[in-house]
Motif scaffolding. Structure first.
Motif, mmCIF file in Angstrom:
data_model
loop_
_atom_site.group_PDB
_atom_site.id
_atom_site.type_symbol
_atom_site.label_atom_id
_atom_site.label_comp_id
_atom_site.label_asym_id
_atom_site.label_seq_id
_atom_site.Cartn_x
_atom_site.Cartn_y
_atom_site.Cartn_z
ATOM 1 N N GLY A 21 0.814 -1.213 0.000
ATOM 2 C CA GLY A 21 0.000 0.000 0.000
ATOM 3 C C GLY A 21 0.847 1.261 0.000
ATOM 4 O O GLY A 21 2.080 1.213 0.098
ATOM 5 N N PRO A 22 0.172 2.421 -0.114
ATOM 6 C CA PRO A 22 0.898 3.693 -0.251
ATOM 7 C C PRO A 22 1.705 4.090 0.985
ATOM 8 O O PRO A 22 2.574 4.951 0.902
ATOM 9 C CB PRO A 22 -0.217 4.712 -0.530
ATOM 10 N N SER A 23 1.454 3.445 2.132
ATOM 11 C CA SER A 23 2.235 3.793 3.334
ATOM 12 C C SER A 23 3.671 3.269 3.234
ATOM 13 O O SER A 23 4.538 3.661 4.018
ATOM 14 C CB SER A 23 1.561 3.230 4.590
ATOM 15 N N ALA A 24 3.936 2.385 2.273
ATOM 16 C CA ALA A 24 5.275 1.801 2.131
ATOM 17 C C ALA A 24 6.122 2.541 1.089
ATOM 18 O O ALA A 24 7.126 2.028 0.605
ATOM 19 C CB ALA A 24 5.170 0.328 1.776
ATOM 20 N N ILE A 25 5.715 3.751 0.753
ATOM 21 C CA ILE A 25 6.527 4.585 -0.135
ATOM 22 C C ILE A 25 6.532 6.007 0.411
ATOM 23 O O ILE A 25 5.501 6.510 0.872
ATOM 24 C CB ILE A 25 6.000 4.549 -1.599
ATOM 25 N N ARG A 26 7.706 6.625 0.393
ATOM 26 C CA ARG A 26 7.796 8.045 0.735
ATOM 27 C C ARG A 26 8.298 8.770 -0.503
ATOM 28 O O ARG A 26 9.482 8.739 -0.830
ATOM 29 C CB ARG A 26 8.742 8.277 1.913
ATOM 30 N N SER A 27 7.351 9.401 -1.209
ATOM 31 C CA SER A 27 7.679 10.092 -2.454
ATOM 32 C C SER A 27 8.570 11.292 -2.173
ATOM 33 O O SER A 27 8.452 11.964 -1.150
ATOM 34 C CB SER A 27 6.383 10.561 -3.130
ATOM 35 N N VAL A 28 9.447 11.583 -3.129
ATOM 36 C CA VAL A 28 10.278 12.788 -3.039
ATOM 37 C C VAL A 28 9.402 14.045 -2.982
ATOM 38 O O VAL A 28 9.834 15.102 -2.515
ATOM 39 C CB VAL A 28 11.280 12.838 -4.224
ATOM 40 N N ALA A 29 8.131 13.917 -3.394
ATOM 41 C CA ALA A 29 7.205 15.063 -3.329
ATOM 42 C C ALA A 29 6.996 15.524 -1.885
ATOM 43 O O ALA A 29 6.727 16.710 -1.642
ATOM 44 C CB ALA A 29 5.865 14.688 -3.961
ATOM 45 N N LEU A 168 11.645 6.787 -1.344
ATOM 46 C CA LEU A 168 12.025 5.600 -0.567
ATOM 47 C C LEU A 168 10.903 4.565 -0.539
ATOM 48 O O LEU A 168 9.725 4.929 -0.523
ATOM 49 C CB LEU A 168 12.383 5.994 0.872
ATOM 50 N N PHE A 169 11.276 3.292 -0.505
ATOM 51 C CA PHE A 169 10.321 2.181 -0.484
ATOM 52 C C PHE A 169 10.615 1.294 0.723
ATOM 53 O O PHE A 169 11.769 0.977 0.989
ATOM 54 C CB PHE A 169 10.467 1.325 -1.745
ATOM 55 N N GLY A 170 9.564 0.855 1.422
ATOM 56 C CA GLY A 170 9.737 -0.086 2.527
ATOM 57 C C GLY A 170 8.670 0.100 3.589
ATOM 58 O O GLY A 170 8.074 1.176 3.695
ATOM 59 N N PRO A 246 0.754 -1.718 -7.957
ATOM 60 C CA PRO A 246 -0.218 -1.687 -6.852
ATOM 61 C C PRO A 246 0.406 -2.028 -5.495
ATOM 62 O O PRO A 246 -0.113 -1.623 -4.463
ATOM 63 C CB PRO A 246 -1.255 -2.744 -7.246
ATOM 64 N N SER A 247 1.543 -2.755 -5.512
ATOM 65 C CA SER A 247 2.209 -3.095 -4.244
ATOM 66 C C SER A 247 2.552 -1.851 -3.426
ATOM 67 O O SER A 247 2.643 -1.909 -2.200
ATOM 68 C CB SER A 247 3.461 -3.931 -4.502
ATOM 69 N N TYR A 248 2.731 -0.715 -4.110
ATOM 70 C CA TYR A 248 2.977 0.562 -3.405
ATOM 71 C C TYR A 248 1.874 1.572 -3.703
ATOM 72 O O TYR A 248 2.113 2.779 -3.773
ATOM 73 C CB TYR A 248 4.356 1.116 -3.784
#
Length: 385
Positions: A21-29, A168-170, A246-248
């Motif tokens: 889900g989207p909580s596992a990515i921190r976009s540079v935005a 970042l991803f995780g 979709p994983s992120y």
């Protein structure tokens, strides 16, 4: 723990990832909300050359004054820390559409980096950054059909979005398992040639440079890409967009900017690409774009509002790349393990079809329209829903 085990398996074998889900990515935005962009220093152009799974590229795009277009690229890829390979690619699209494009891709041997990690060397190949950090020289004699001897000098500052350009991803973003970073020289000049069997092709003209690091399996990081490189007499506009699988959360991340000689007008993550019209590609069922809109918004250093856009049909694609047919065998084995992965790249160069591309720009109250040349790519890797 089970997620971690599945992630480890996914990294080594290339299997599909679970839905984090989207909580596992921190976009540079997120970073760009407070720091829209950061101008590059020489040290920001070092190769990361990670010893874990990654694909890192330095790519130079050339628009010759004679109408020819080319790019040259060094690829460094590492599979799970087990195997590292490097490749040199070059491609020429001729102004004359009756001339077939020239594509060269050669594996490199005995690669190494300069002490400060800004230079890359391999047998018959050298990529060097000048001491003052403003000029790259690109030389390759790996393919007698395409002997590269080119020089690129930036005429505007380079930049990353945010403070360091990283997404970042995780599931624990303080200890991420993956990353994505782009650094750009949006506006540069070039000189030199690519020697072909028909003689030298001159690339005196404009240039653009992109340094990309995907610190994880590429098909895990991105399911789709959009890219545009516009170069006009006064302005340059560039944009790189990816959509995660979709994983992120099918998250869209944009990085782009508008520059002119000596300055960045605006840069950051407030930009985007939209496919206005598409047609189904019968070979792979991807919706090939036939009309695209690229947009940029932001502010100048002195606080003036900036809006930019390029919109229209770019004519027939100049190439369609079946990525699986091009990648080395060992990469194929890894990607093939991921269900539903069928990567294709569609490339557009409207100038070859005598189509004029226009950048519309508004800076404060000033409205500007500039004709220029454009190269664009739309990449489809896997479904986003």
């Amino acid at each position: 723990m089970f997620n971690w085990a599945k992630q480890t398996l996914a990294n080594v074998v290339g299997t599909e990832e679970p839905i984090y889900g989207p909580s596992a990515i921190r976009s540079v935005a997120e970073d760009a909300k407070t720091t829209p962009y950061t101008e590059l220093k020489r040290t920001d152009l070092k190769w990361a050359a990670m010893d874990s799974t990654c694909v890192e590229t330095q790519t130079f795009y050339f628009m010759g004054d004679n109408g020819n277009l080319a790019f040259c690229q060094v690829i460094y890829s590492n599979v799970a820390g087990i195997r590292t390979t490097c490749q040199f690619n070059s491609k020429i699209f001729f102004a004359d559409p009756s001339k077939p494009l020239l594509w060269s891709s050669t594996p490199l041997s005995h690669h190494e980096f300069s002490e400060d990690k800004t230079g890359f060397y391999a047998t018959d190949c050298a990529l060097e950054l000048s001491e003052d950090g403003t000029t790259y020289t690109i030389k390759s004699m790996n393919d007698p059909q395409a002997i590269v001897n080119l020089k690129v000098t930036r005429v505007a500052p380079g930049f990353v979005a945010g403070k360091d350009g990283k997404t970042l991803f995780g599931t624990d973003l303080s200890d991420p398992w993956g990353s994505m970073r782009h650094a750009f020289w949006p506006r540069a000049v070039a000189e030199g040639t690519i020697m072909t069997k028909d003689g030298p092709v001159d690339f005196k003209g404009k240039a653009f440079y992109s340094h990309a690091l995907q610190g994880m399996k590429p098909h895990h990081a991105a399911a789709r890409w959009n890219f545009v490189n516009f170069q006009g007499p006064t302005y340059s506009a560039i944009l790189m967009e990816f959509t995660t699988p979709p994983s992120y959360g099918a998250t869209v991340v944009d990085v782009g900017g508008i520059a002119k000689d000596g300055e960045i007008i605006t840069a950051g993550t407030s930009c985007g690409a939209k496919h206005l019209k598409t047609k189904q590609d019968s070979e792979n069922d991807w919706p090939e774009p036939t009309e695209i809109r690229f947009t940029w918004t932001g502010t100048t250093k002195d606080g003036k509002a900036v809006e930019g856009s390029i919109e229209g049909s770019f004519g027939d694609r100049v190439d369609k790349i079946d990525v699986m047919a091009e990648v080395p065998g060992f990469v194929k084995k890894i990607v093939a393990g991921a269900a539903g992965t069928k990567p294709y790249i569609y490339q557009y160069y409207p100038h070859q079809h005598k189509i004029t591309t226009v950048l519309k720009l508004k800076i404060g109250d000033e409205e500007i329209t500039e004709e220029g040349r454009l190269f664009s790519e739309a990449t489809f890797i896997s479904e986003t829903n």
